[in-house]
Design a protein around this motif. Structure first.
Motif, PDB file in Angstrom:
ATOM      1  N   PRO A  34      -4.671   0.411  -0.739  1.00  4.84           N
ATOM      2  CA  PRO A  34      -4.720   0.956   0.620  1.00  4.84           C
ATOM      3  C   PRO A  34      -6.064   0.694   1.315  1.00  4.84           C
ATOM      4  O   PRO A  34      -6.096   0.417   2.518  1.00  4.84           O
ATOM      5  N   THR A  35      -7.146   0.745   0.562  1.00  3.14           N
ATOM      6  CA  THR A  35      -8.460   0.452   1.137  1.00  3.14           C
ATOM      7  C   THR A  35      -8.575  -1.037   1.456  1.00  3.14           C
ATOM      8  O   THR A  35      -9.150  -1.408   2.483  1.00  3.14           O
ATOM      9  N   ALA A  50       2.149   6.219  -8.228  1.00  4.17           N
ATOM     10  CA  ALA A  50       0.790   6.672  -8.556  1.00  4.17           C
ATOM     11  C   ALA A  50       0.721   7.166  -9.998  1.00  4.17           C
ATOM     12  O   ALA A  50      -0.254   6.888 -10.702  1.00  4.17           O
ATOM     13  N   VAL A 103       1.950   1.799  -3.487  1.00  2.00           N
ATOM     14  CA  VAL A 103       0.853   2.335  -4.306  1.00  2.00           C
ATOM     15  C   VAL A 103       0.692   3.835  -4.058  1.00  2.00           C
ATOM     16  O   VAL A 103       0.432   4.606  -4.984  1.00  2.00           O
ATOM     17  N   GLU A 104       0.839   4.251  -2.807  1.00  3.50           N
ATOM     18  CA  GLU A 104       0.644   5.656  -2.453  1.00  3.50           C
ATOM     19  C   GLU A 104       1.846   6.534  -2.782  1.00  3.50           C
ATOM     20  O   GLU A 104       1.751   7.758  -2.692  1.00  3.50           O
ATOM     21  N   ASN A 105       2.972   5.932  -3.166  1.00  2.00           N
ATOM     22  CA  ASN A 105       4.145   6.699  -3.565  1.00  2.00           C
ATOM     23  C   ASN A 105       3.800   7.521  -4.807  1.00  2.00           C
ATOM     24  O   ASN A 105       3.219   6.990  -5.760  1.00  2.00           O
ATOM     25  N   THR A 135      -5.025   0.569  -7.404  1.00  2.00           N
ATOM     26  CA  THR A 135      -5.133   1.810  -6.626  1.00  2.00           C
ATOM     27  C   THR A 135      -6.025   1.629  -5.390  1.00  2.00           C
ATOM     28  O   THR A 135      -5.984   2.451  -4.484  1.00  2.00           O
ATOM     29  N   SER A 178       0.834  -1.212   0.000  1.00  2.71           N
ATOM     30  CA  SER A 178       0.000   0.000   0.000  1.00  2.71           C
ATOM     31  C   SER A 178       0.862   1.253   0.000  1.00  2.71           C
ATOM     32  O   SER A 178       0.537   2.241  -0.666  1.00  2.71           O
ATOM     33  N   ALA A 179       1.957   1.209   0.743  1.00  2.72           N
ATOM     34  CA  ALA A 179       2.870   2.355   0.763  1.00  2.72           C
ATOM     35  C   ALA A 179       3.462   2.579  -0.622  1.00  2.72           C
ATOM     36  O   ALA A 179       3.628   3.733  -1.055  1.00  2.72           O
TER      37      ALA A 179
END
Length: 177
Positions: free
Chosen positions: A90-91, A45, A39-41, A87, A36-37
């Protein structure tokens, strides 16, 4: 947000069930948090938004995660990439964590009150919440003098607001109607 939750829920549930069956919940949670980290980079992204082929994105993502993901987690990532859902990871991780908490049959409850709660008040509050939620309650208390009186209790999606401000707002709305 609710659409993202709807998309993420089946992935979270499948990952949790697999991890639970294999007695590997903690490792799976760590893998999901790590992925998740990624993906959020911001750089990743942008790549996920690009027009690159799904296989290329999946391969790149797995390479970036290196040996932080086992084969089963890599399979989950590949399925999510194939379906254009990476995407939502994280959810998925957040929902996975919720399932872990429910599986442990305990919940963290935040209590914000105007004054320090006595030991007896905490014990009674815990007993009432455990009865209502049917879970073991871990209580975290804090003080906010601006509340004047009452307390705000938050347990997952449940919010109990018995603050003076909330009661005055309800009274005001009742008088208005």
């Amino acid at each position: 947000m609710s659409e993202l939750t709807t998309v993420a829920r089946p992935y979270a549930r499948a990952a949790f069930e697999f991890a639970n069956e294999n007695n590997n919940i903690d490792t799976w949670y760590e893998m999901l948090v790590f992925a998740s980290a990624i993906v959020e980079n911001p750089t990743m992204a942008e790549i996920l938004k690009s027009d690159r082929a799904k296989q290329e994105i999946g391969k790149l993502f797995i390479e970036v995660c290196s040996d932080q993901l086992d084969k089963n987690a890599q399979n989950l990532i590949n399925v999510m990439v194939e379906n254009g859902r990476l995407t939502a990871l994280p959810t998925v991780t957040a929902l996975f964590y919720d399932l872990v908490i429910k599986n442990k049959k305990e919940i963290d409850v935040n209590v914000v009150s105007a004054y320090v709660l006595s030991k007896k008040q905490k014990t009674e509050l815990i007993a009432a919440l455990e009865k209502r939620l049917a879970l073991k309650v871990n209580i975290n208390c804090s003080i906010d003098k601006t509340l004047i009186t009452g307390m705000m209790i938050t347990a997952g999606d449940l919010v109990i607001d018995s603050t003076a401000k909330s009661q005055l707002n309800r009274l005001f709305n009742t008088l208005q109607s």
